[in-house]
Design a protein around this motif. Structure first.
Motif, mmCIF file in Angstrom:
data_model
loop_
_atom_site.group_PDB
_atom_site.id
_atom_site.type_symbol
_atom_site.label_atom_id
_atom_site.label_comp_id
_atom_site.label_asym_id
_atom_site.label_seq_id
_atom_site.Cartn_x
_atom_site.Cartn_y
_atom_site.Cartn_z
ATOM 1 N N PRO A 1 44.417 30.440 8.615
ATOM 2 C CA PRO A 1 44.586 31.862 8.271
ATOM 3 C C PRO A 1 43.736 32.755 9.173
ATOM 4 C CG PRO A 1 43.202 30.779 6.651
ATOM 5 C CD PRO A 1 43.706 29.690 7.547
ATOM 6 N N GLN A 2 44.290 33.944 9.467
ATOM 7 C CA GLN A 2 43.578 34.884 10.336
ATOM 8 C C GLN A 2 43.467 36.289 9.743
ATOM 9 O OE1 GLN A 2 45.913 34.609 13.952
ATOM 10 N NE2 GLN A 2 44.792 32.806 14.690
ATOM 11 N N CYS A 3 44.469 36.734 9.001
ATOM 12 C CA CYS A 3 44.444 38.090 8.429
ATOM 13 C C CYS A 3 45.350 38.124 7.216
ATOM 14 C CB CYS A 3 44.885 39.119 9.466
ATOM 15 S SG CYS A 3 46.492 38.784 10.209
ATOM 16 N N LEU A 4 45.247 39.201 6.435
ATOM 17 C CA LEU A 4 46.096 39.311 5.249
ATOM 18 C C LEU A 4 46.452 40.770 4.998
ATOM 19 C CD1 LEU A 4 44.501 40.557 2.507
ATOM 20 C CD2 LEU A 4 43.354 38.375 2.626
ATOM 21 N N THR A 5 47.505 40.941 4.242
ATOM 22 C CA THR A 5 47.898 42.248 3.708
ATOM 23 C C THR A 5 48.435 42.028 2.308
ATOM 24 O OG1 THR A 5 49.185 44.251 4.128
ATOM 25 C CG2 THR A 5 50.256 42.159 4.592
ATOM 26 N N VAL A 6 48.465 43.095 1.511
ATOM 27 C CA VAL A 6 48.836 42.992 0.095
ATOM 28 C C VAL A 6 50.137 43.720 -0.127
ATOM 29 C CG1 VAL A 6 48.107 43.490 -2.265
ATOM 30 C CG2 VAL A 6 46.398 42.902 -0.548
ATOM 31 N N GLY B 1 47.201 41.936 13.904
ATOM 32 C CA GLY B 1 47.432 42.892 12.832
ATOM 33 C C GLY B 1 48.629 42.540 12.010
ATOM 34 N N ILE B 2 48.537 42.797 10.694
ATOM 35 C CA ILE B 2 49.655 42.565 9.789
ATOM 36 C C ILE B 2 49.663 43.693 8.767
ATOM 37 C CG2 ILE B 2 48.279 41.038 8.326
ATOM 38 C CD1 ILE B 2 50.871 39.489 7.723
ATOM 39 N N GLU B 3 50.850 44.257 8.472
ATOM 40 C CA GLU B 3 50.959 45.409 7.567
ATOM 41 C C GLU B 3 52.236 45.303 6.762
ATOM 42 O OE1 GLU B 3 49.565 49.268 6.181
ATOM 43 O OE2 GLU B 3 48.628 47.799 7.518
ATOM 44 N N ASP B 4 52.092 45.490 5.452
ATOM 45 C CA ASP B 4 53.255 45.525 4.579
ATOM 46 C C ASP B 4 53.858 46.926 4.615
ATOM 47 O OD1 ASP B 4 55.059 44.724 2.482
ATOM 48 O OD2 ASP B 4 53.821 45.941 1.116
#
Length: 1180
Positions: free
Chosen positions: A21-26, A73-76
């Motif tokens: 794992p590297q990054c997360l978004t909700v 980067g990750i974005e919902d």
């Protein structure tokens, strides 16, 4: 003065995603978590601990198979039902979560170093490997591309007004050396800096900031751009600036990190690039590095993600460093470290991503490298002691890093960030727990980040432990003596074998100290959808560092978000995230609880007395237990300010609440604080609070400042502590608390405490009597001896009034007695009873209060009070506690208007007392001395009649008049009668002398003359005419003078002096005046006779009537003897004769016929009595 309370936490470790794992978004719509890794995207449902989807990016060749790929980067994107991913290689991917389609919407050859969406998700900013900014729309249409590093400052460039060179400018306290000082050399970025650009947006999406490495200096510099990607400003050169960057959602401050020579600071920039404030992190130089800093959505909490730069044991190589998360808050310009989460040095526990929830402000998401996901739900709480007797010091504890700031508000009020004393702990503090034992409510237990509990016992003030340090008050020079607690023991929580607590910081939450050696705590159950209620029991073994063992775990289906305990009933209530209420049963360990049939603790649903299940309509963040209508109920407050009691909503705008003893206090958004007595308030009355308006005299309502929150209530006292939005404290005395405390004092006959409380807090002193009149009147001696102050007793007496304040001002008195005196007698009854009591105890000491009793009666007894003052003046007491007459009179003048007191003094008929009052007044002596002198000359009864008439006391005046009229008239009649007889006898003598003189004169000169008959018959007239000629010339001169001199001349002419020339004429005039006076008395005597008969003075009336009748009889018989017939004829003859001259005859004819005195012809005419008046009473 609030801390962060952990309501709920999730720990998900039993799942595995793609790669590392590297990054997360909700995803806010579903509550799931999207995790980006080196191989793809994984979606996790934390509540079920299930992996919902895995999207491999290796298959589409967006990421390499060897795991060297990186998602920057990750974005919902809820509007597009997609997730956007930026890859370091340069691709921008859009994955549709519904159709599961993966699309590459853009690519950058130089690669990407960062991706940031605007808060409204309308714009996308990408930072490239060529140090450029690419701005795109939400549809991924390019807007512009500019270089990050610009030579220009920006549109907000400062204006120079030309004040000369720096060498010639004023440098303040730095002195002239500052002009010659060379600017510090900017050091390049630290080796551990990842050298990636950081982008952060302002909440409104109008501006964004970028922190990037300057290619010239190698250090980081901050630049602010608008949404059109136009540079606005560039920060000043800041030495030691690090990579972390975050814009505060509400405000214009941008947070970053700066490392200085001897400290590590969080610094704040303004939008113009200038520094604006800072605070230091609690670490040594070069101890940690800051990976990220993040503001939560409402800007109240700042999260700092740190990592050690070196291991704890430097001798061991290849050991991972520990990671931490710190939560900071600010209040009163002071930054508090509220929570510290230690994730240890295990490889699987290393944090890879940290993010605040976009919708729930206090929910923090943490992702670790070993696919360990944690979420923490925090909320504000106030840690206060819960004792209900006077031994409780109303302690409030505030967490600040490794210190606990404590203030006992019963002893002193210290505004934050100061405190009365502080407890120093070996590491950061996570929770403060006060003992629920009523006898040990001041004891404190502290949970630290290393899973240890330190127990502090309230000391006796002689403690010199280094763990307790005196704060802003209570030192050697302070009048207030602060007792600091002493450290008793430190316990380490012993978890189950094989469980590493470092992987799950704050595994135990909501620890509650229920008994001396027992705590209750919550933790996550075997599954994430379960919770466990367990007991923490301290061991009895004597070790330097003892253990707390986990006992009797009870598994509950659902997330328990609140636990509350009642120290009276030992009831424990649990609240689930659904709002359902459960009751924790202790089994057989506590005898006063309802037995459950099992010796082991268990949890059952909470039911009301009617058998209904209790559930809050919405989950509450704060709960408490109370008793209403004899039934134990649960109070709850939601995030949206809705306030419930069981399932009944009693307010929809509540901001804070507290239960203290029998009182429920809560504040509202309408800026009021309600205080309800739960013993006298029914559930039905509580249900009508939302719809009913409070009355003007409603003691339960008090206006407070906007945004006030309750800190604590001092038990068995009237203090209510409120904290304002800006952080300062305010102590108020709520009227309901004051009246309740006063009633307790009065019920316990503690009159001194009640009086001082009422006097200080402006409660009407009539309540002392009206609360229970019968008991008060029976304990007056106790009241006087307890108060023991002349001024206090006088104050009580002066406030007395006939109004019953328990029915008007303070109507809520269900326990008050109804045996009150009748209306109109209260003041008189209290004054008389209190005066009698004080006269019995010490009349000299309480002389002023006794005077007050006389004055304060409905009909003031001012005469009695003045008489007592006169007695003090006539006979001063020898008692050293007594007061003098001057002081007593001065005090009376303070109570009564001086004019009114003067009139009352006159009414005592004591002229010495009148003079004493007049001298103390502002009256002019010319005003009252003539009046007093005229009164002194009067006969006693008539004097009193005059005084009563002056004071308009007509009844008394009539009584005195009845006495003085009889005696005056009798004496007057006797005087007039005697005078009449004397004048009559003298007139006869004078006439005889005149006749003899006349006979001698006629014999010698005109015995046979033609006018001899005339002279013999008018001897008196002759004398009068002779004197007329004597004064003829004088009278002609007097006519030109004043009337005063003219009357004086007439008095000289008619003199009653024996031997005077006109003595016979003066006697005639005097006799005539007496007859007229006596005759005029008939009307007055007639009225007086009727009054005397009316009041029963028949004998006096009879004597008066006979006396007047006798006087009239004497006068009537004497008139013919005095006024003879020949005298009238002689009066009509002209003044002629041998002795007359031309001037005298002329003057006699020129005399005015209507003079100031009766003319000569009227004198010689006999008066007539008025016999038409029927003045006599037939009954006498």
């Amino acid at each position: 003065m609030r801390n962060l309370k952990l309501l709920h936490s999730l720990h998900c470790s039993g799942w595995q995603g793609l790669g590392k794992p590297q990054c997360l978004t909700v995803r806010t719509e579903t509550g799931t978590v999207l995790v980006g890794s080196d191989l793809g995207i994984t979606e996790l449902d934390p509540h079920t601990e299930q992996v919902l989807r895995k999207v491999s990016l290796v298959e589409e060749a967006f990421l390499p198979e060897d795991g060297t790929g990186c998602i920057v980067g990750i974005e919902d994107l809820p509007d597009q039902e997609s997730v956007c991913v930026a890859i370091a290689a340069g691709d921008v991917l859009l994955y549709n979560l519904n159709s599961n389609q993966l699309e590459c919407v853009g690519s950058v050859d130089s690669g990407l170093t960062g991706m940031s969406w605007s808060p409204d998700q309308e714009l996308l900013v990408l930072t490239t490997g060529q140090e450029t900014i690419i701005m795109m729309t939400k549809d991924f249409d390019p807007v512009t591309e500019v270089g990050i590093h610009q030579d220009d400052f920006g549109e907000g460039k400062f204006i120079t007004v030309g004040w000369g060179k720096k060498e010639t400018q004023f440098h303040g306290t730095e002195g002239k050396e500052a002009a010659r000082r060379k600017p510090a050399e900017i050091q390049p970025a630290f080796p551990w800096d990842d050298r990636r650009s950081r982008v952060t947006w302002r909440e409104d999406g109008q501006l964004f900031a970028i922190s990037a490495i300057c290619p010239v200096t190698g250090s980081r510099k901050l630049r602010i751009w608008n949404k059109e990607c136009v540079l606005q400003s560039t920060s000043e050169s800041v030495n030691g600036l690090e990579q972390a960057l975050c814009w505060k959602p509400s405000g214009n401050l941008i947070a970053s990190i700066q490392r200085k020579l001897n400290k590590h600071n969080v610094v704040f920039f303004e939008r113009n690039g200038l520094l604006h404030g800072e605070f230091s992190l609690p670490f040594d130089k070069d101890q940690v590095k800051v990976n990220e800093i993040l503001w939560n959505s409402d800007s109240t909490v700042l999260a700092v993600w740190l990592k050690d730069l070196r291991s704890a044991d430097e001798r061991i190589k290849d050991v991972q460093q520990s990671t931490y998360v710190q939560l900071w808050t600010v209040e009163n310009y002071h930054w508090y470290l509220k929570q510290t989460l230690h994730f240890g040095c295990d490889q699987t526990g290393q944090i890879v991503s940290l993010k605040w929830d976009p919708e729930s402000p206090f929910r923090l998401h943490v992702l670790c490298s070993g696919w360990l996901y944690l979420s923490f739900n925090w909320h504000w709480t106030t840690d206060r002691s819960t004792g209900e007797d006077s031994s409780d010091l109303a302690n409030v504890a505030v967490i600040d890093g490794d210190k606990v700031l404590v203030t006992p508000f019963r002893q002193t009020v210290v505004p934050p960030p100061m405190c009365a004393y502080q407890l120093q702990l070996p590491c950061a503090v996570n929770q403060v727990i006060f003992s629920s034992d009523p006898q040990r409510s001041n004891d404190i237990a502290v949970l630290t980040a290393d899973s240890q509990i330190s127990v502090y016992q309230a000391g006796d003030g002689g403690n010199q432990e280094s763990a307790a340090k005196i704060g802003a008050i209570g030192g050697s020079g302070s009048k207030i003596r602060i007792t600091t607690p002493k450290l008793v023991k430190t316990y380490r929580i012993k978890f189950e074998e094989g469980v590493t607590e470092s992987l799950n910081p704050l595994k135990l939450r909501m620890i509650t100290w229920v008994k001396e050696n027992t705590f209750l705590a919550l933790c996550q159950g075997p599954r994430t959808s379960q919770s466990v209620v367990c007991q923490l029991v301290t061991s009895s073994e004597e070790f330097q560092e003892e253990e707390i063992r986990i006992r009797s775990p009870v598994t509950v289906d659902g997330h328990v978000i609140n636990l509350c305990h009642s120290q009276k009933t030992h009831t424990v209530a649990l609240e689930l995230s659904s709002g359902q209420i459960l009751r924790y049963h202790w089994g057989l360990c506590i005898s006063n609880q309802t037995p459950t049939g099992s010796s082991e603790p268990c949890v059952k649903q909470w039911k009301s007395t009617t058998g209904c299940l209790i559930q809050f309509p919405q989950p509450c963040i704060e709960t408490a237990l109370c008793t209403v209508d004899g039934e134990e109920m649960v109070l709850g407050l939601t995030e949206r300010s809705r306030f419930f009691i069981n399932d009944l909503e009693i307010a929809s705008n509540t901001t804070s609440f507290v239960v203290c003893d029998e009182f429920l206090l809560f504040t509202t958004h309408s800026h009021i604080c309600r205080c309800l007595n739960l013993r006298t308030t029914s559930l039905k009355a509580l249900s009508h609070l939302t719809s009913s308006d409070y009355q003007p005299n409603d003691e339960t309502v008090r206006r407070v400042e906007r945004g006030s929150r309750i800190v604590t209530v001092v038990p068995q006292d009237t203090k209510l502590l409120l904290q304002m939005p800006r952080g300062n404290l305010e102590v108020v005395h709520h009227r309901a608390l004051v009246l309740a405390q006063v009633r307790k004092y009065l019920d316990r006959l503690k009159y001194k405490e009640a009086f001082e409380c009422m006097r200080k807090l402006r409660i009407n002193l009539n309540l002392i009597h009206d609360h229970n009149p019968k008991v008060f009147l029976e304990n007056l001696e106790n009241f006087v001896k307890q108060v023991d102050s002349i001024n206090y007793i006088n104050l009580f007496l002066t406030e007395l009034k006939e109004e019953d304040v328990t029915k008007t001002m303070y109507p809520h008195l269900p326990s008050s007695s109804t045996s009150a005196p009748e209306i109109g007698t209260k003041v008189n009854t209290v004054c008389d009873a209190l005066r009698t009591t004080m006269e019995r105890i010490n009349p000299h000491k309480y002389s002023l209060s006794i005077l007050t009793c006389h004055v304060r009666k409905r009909n003031p007894e001012l005469e009695t009070a003045l008489q007592k003052v006169h007695e003090l003046r006539a006979d001063p007491p020898s008692d050293p506690e007594a007061v003098g007459a001057e002081e007593a009179l001065k005090y009376l003048l303070f109570l009564v208007d001086v004019n009114e007191l003067y009139d009352y003094a006159v009414g005592t008929y004591d002229f010495d007392l009148v003079m004493m009052v007049a001298e103390k007044s502002q009256k002019d002596p010319k005003e009252y001395l003539p009046f007093l002198n005229s009164l002194k000359k009067m006969e006693t009864n008539y004097q009193r009649y005059s005084i009563d008439k002056y004071l308009k006391r007509y009844k008394k005046a009539l009584s005195h008049l009845s006495k003085c009229a009889h005696s005056n008239h009798m004496s007057f009649l006797d005087t007039q009668k005697t005078l009449f007889i004397r004048h009559k006898s003298r007139l006869a003598v004078v006439r005889e002398i005149k006749e003899k003189e006349l006979e001698g004169f006629l014999d010698e000169e005109v015995a046979d003359g033609p006018d001899s008959d005339l002279y013999s018959e008018a001897s008196s007239l002759r004398s009068a005419s002779g004197m007329g000629s004597k004064y003829s010339h004088s009278n002609s001169r007097i006519s030109a003078r004043s009337s005063k001199n003219r009357r004086k001349a007439e008095r000289k002419r008619h003199s009653l002096k024996e031997g005077s020339l006109l003595e016979d004429v003066a006697l005639l005039e005097a006799l005539r005046e007496i007859i007229w006076t006596v005759d005029k008395l008939t009307d007055e005597v007639h009225r007086l006779l009727k009054v005397l008969v009316l009041f029963g003075y028949d004998i006096l009336a009879s004597e008066l009537q006979h006396s007047l009748e006798d006087a009239l009889r004497v006068v009537e018989k004497s008139i013919p003897d005095i006024w003879q017939t020949d005298l009238k004829k002689a009066a009509a003859c002209p003044v002629l004769g041998p002795d007359s001259t031309a001037n005298s005859i002329t003057a006699s004819f020129q005399q005015p016929k209507n003079g100031g005195i009766p003319q000569q012809d009227e004198i010689f005419v006999p008066p007539k009595l008025n016999k038409n008046v029927q003045w006599k009473l037939n009954i006498l």
